[in-house]
Structures are given as structure tokens and as C-alpha cells.
Design a protein around this motif. Structure first.
Motif, PDB file in Angstrom:
ATOM      1  N   THR A  13       0.911  -1.106   0.025  1.00  0.00           N
ATOM      2  CA  THR A  13       0.129  -0.081   0.097  1.00  0.00           C
ATOM      3  C   THR A  13       0.759   1.384   0.062  1.00  0.00           C
ATOM      4  O   THR A  13       1.982   1.278   0.398  1.00  0.00           O
ATOM      5  CB  THR A  13      -0.773   0.043   1.235  1.00  0.00           C
ATOM      6  N   PHE A  14       0.349   2.327  -0.560  1.00  0.00           N
ATOM      7  CA  PHE A  14       1.000   3.634  -0.631  1.00  0.00           C
ATOM      8  C   PHE A  14       0.924   4.390   0.912  1.00  0.00           C
ATOM      9  O   PHE A  14       1.851   4.896   1.212  1.00  0.00           O
ATOM     10  CB  PHE A  14       0.637   4.413  -1.754  1.00  0.00           C
ATOM     11  N   GLU A  15      -0.129   4.120   1.183  1.00  0.00           N
ATOM     12  CA  GLU A  15      -0.690   4.942   2.608  1.00  0.00           C
ATOM     13  C   GLU A  15       0.278   4.753   3.754  1.00  0.00           C
ATOM     14  O   GLU A  15       0.495   3.620   4.156  1.00  0.00           O
ATOM     15  CB  GLU A  15      -2.055   4.795   2.851  1.00  0.00           C
ATOM     16  N   THR A  17       3.566   5.018   3.718  1.00  0.00           N
ATOM     17  CA  THR A  17       5.143   4.734   3.396  1.00  0.00           C
ATOM     18  C   THR A  17       6.070   5.604   3.550  1.00  0.00           C
ATOM     19  O   THR A  17       5.554   6.871   3.546  1.00  0.00           O
ATOM     20  CB  THR A  17       5.093   3.853   2.064  1.00  0.00           C
ATOM     21  N   ASP A  18       7.303   5.336   3.360  1.00  0.00           N
ATOM     22  CA  ASP A  18       8.211   6.270   3.442  1.00  0.00           C
ATOM     23  C   ASP A  18       8.133   7.045   2.009  1.00  0.00           C
ATOM     24  O   ASP A  18       8.591   8.314   1.898  1.00  0.00           O
ATOM     25  CB  ASP A  18       9.733   5.803   3.312  1.00  0.00           C
ATOM     26  N   ARG A  19       7.868   6.239   0.943  1.00  0.00           N
ATOM     27  CA  ARG A  19       7.620   6.803  -0.228  1.00  0.00           C
ATOM     28  C   ARG A  19       6.560   8.062  -0.309  1.00  0.00           C
ATOM     29  O   ARG A  19       6.753   9.183  -0.773  1.00  0.00           O
ATOM     30  CB  ARG A  19       7.055   5.963  -1.336  1.00  0.00           C
ATOM     31  N   GLN A  20       5.442   7.712   0.325  1.00  0.00           N
ATOM     32  CA  GLN A  20       4.406   8.914   0.714  1.00  0.00           C
ATOM     33  C   GLN A  20       4.908   9.856   1.507  1.00  0.00           C
ATOM     34  O   GLN A  20       4.863  11.136   1.254  1.00  0.00           O
ATOM     35  CB  GLN A  20       3.261   8.364   1.306  1.00  0.00           C
ATOM     36  N   GLY A  23       6.943  11.944  -0.915  1.00  0.00           N
ATOM     37  CA  GLY A  23       6.229  12.819  -1.580  1.00  0.00           C
ATOM     38  C   GLY A  23       5.708  13.916  -1.017  1.00  0.00           C
ATOM     39  O   GLY A  23       5.631  15.067  -1.803  1.00  0.00           O
ATOM     40  N   ARG A  24       5.015  13.942   0.148  1.00  0.00           N
ATOM     41  CA  ARG A  24       4.639  15.123   0.907  1.00  0.00           C
ATOM     42  C   ARG A  24       5.737  16.232   1.157  1.00  0.00           C
ATOM     43  O   ARG A  24       5.455  17.387   1.058  1.00  0.00           O
ATOM     44  CB  ARG A  24       3.954  14.667   1.996  1.00  0.00           C
ATOM     45  N   TRP A  44       4.246  15.940   7.961  1.00  0.00           N
ATOM     46  CA  TRP A  44       4.501  14.307   8.241  1.00  0.00           C
ATOM     47  C   TRP A  44       4.647  14.286   9.651  1.00  0.00           C
ATOM     48  O   TRP A  44       5.606  14.674  10.140  1.00  0.00           O
ATOM     49  CB  TRP A  44       5.592  13.640   7.249  1.00  0.00           C
TER      50      TRP A  44
END
Length: 74
Positions: A13-15, A17-20, A23-24, A44
Motif C-alpha cells: 500500500t502507498f498510505e 510509506t516512506d515513499r508517501q 512525496g509530501r 508528516w
């Protein structure tokens, strides 16, 4: 057989994650010239994950730090 293989595939899932988080942080820095620690905390909340995301962005050359503020490379 293909249906079974597809069902076993793990989907991340994207929610949350470090990736999210990355992105923020990038979205914040694109929207303004600089960001201090309070601004980063505003996008964050998890301090450990936020710090990890900022470090990885810096390692990738996407974010730089000058004093107590972060910004996109100039």
C-alpha cells in the motif's frame, strides 16, 4: 495457474510509506522556497519516518539543507 500466482503477489500500500512521506516533503518544498523543522512536521507527523525520508531525499540529491532550513537544490 496464473490466477493463483496473481493472488499470491504481495501488493504494497502507498498510505503511510516512506515513499508517501518523501512525496509530501517534496510537494511542500515545491510549493515554497524553504521549510524549517516545524513545516516538515506539519506535512508528516512521524518524526522518525520524516527524518528518514528527509535523509534519503538528501542522499538522492533532491533536497539540500542550509542551516536550519531545507530547500530544493539551487
Amino acid at each position: 495457474e496464473r490466477e493463483r500466482a496473481d493472488a499470491r503477489r504481495r501488493v504494497q500500500t502507498f498510505e503511510g510509506t516512506d515513499r508517501q512521506a518523501r512525496g509530501r516533503i517534496m510537494a511542500l518544498l515545491r510549493s515554497r522556497e524553504t521549510a524549517d523543522a516545524a513545516a516538515l512536521a506539519g506535512v508528516w507527523g512521524d518524526a522518525g519516518q520524516r527524518d528518514r525520508a528527509v535523509r534519503s531525499l538528501m542522499d538522492d540529491g533532491l533536497v539540500t539543507r542550509t542551516g536550519d532550513v531545507w530547500h530544493l537544490p539551487r
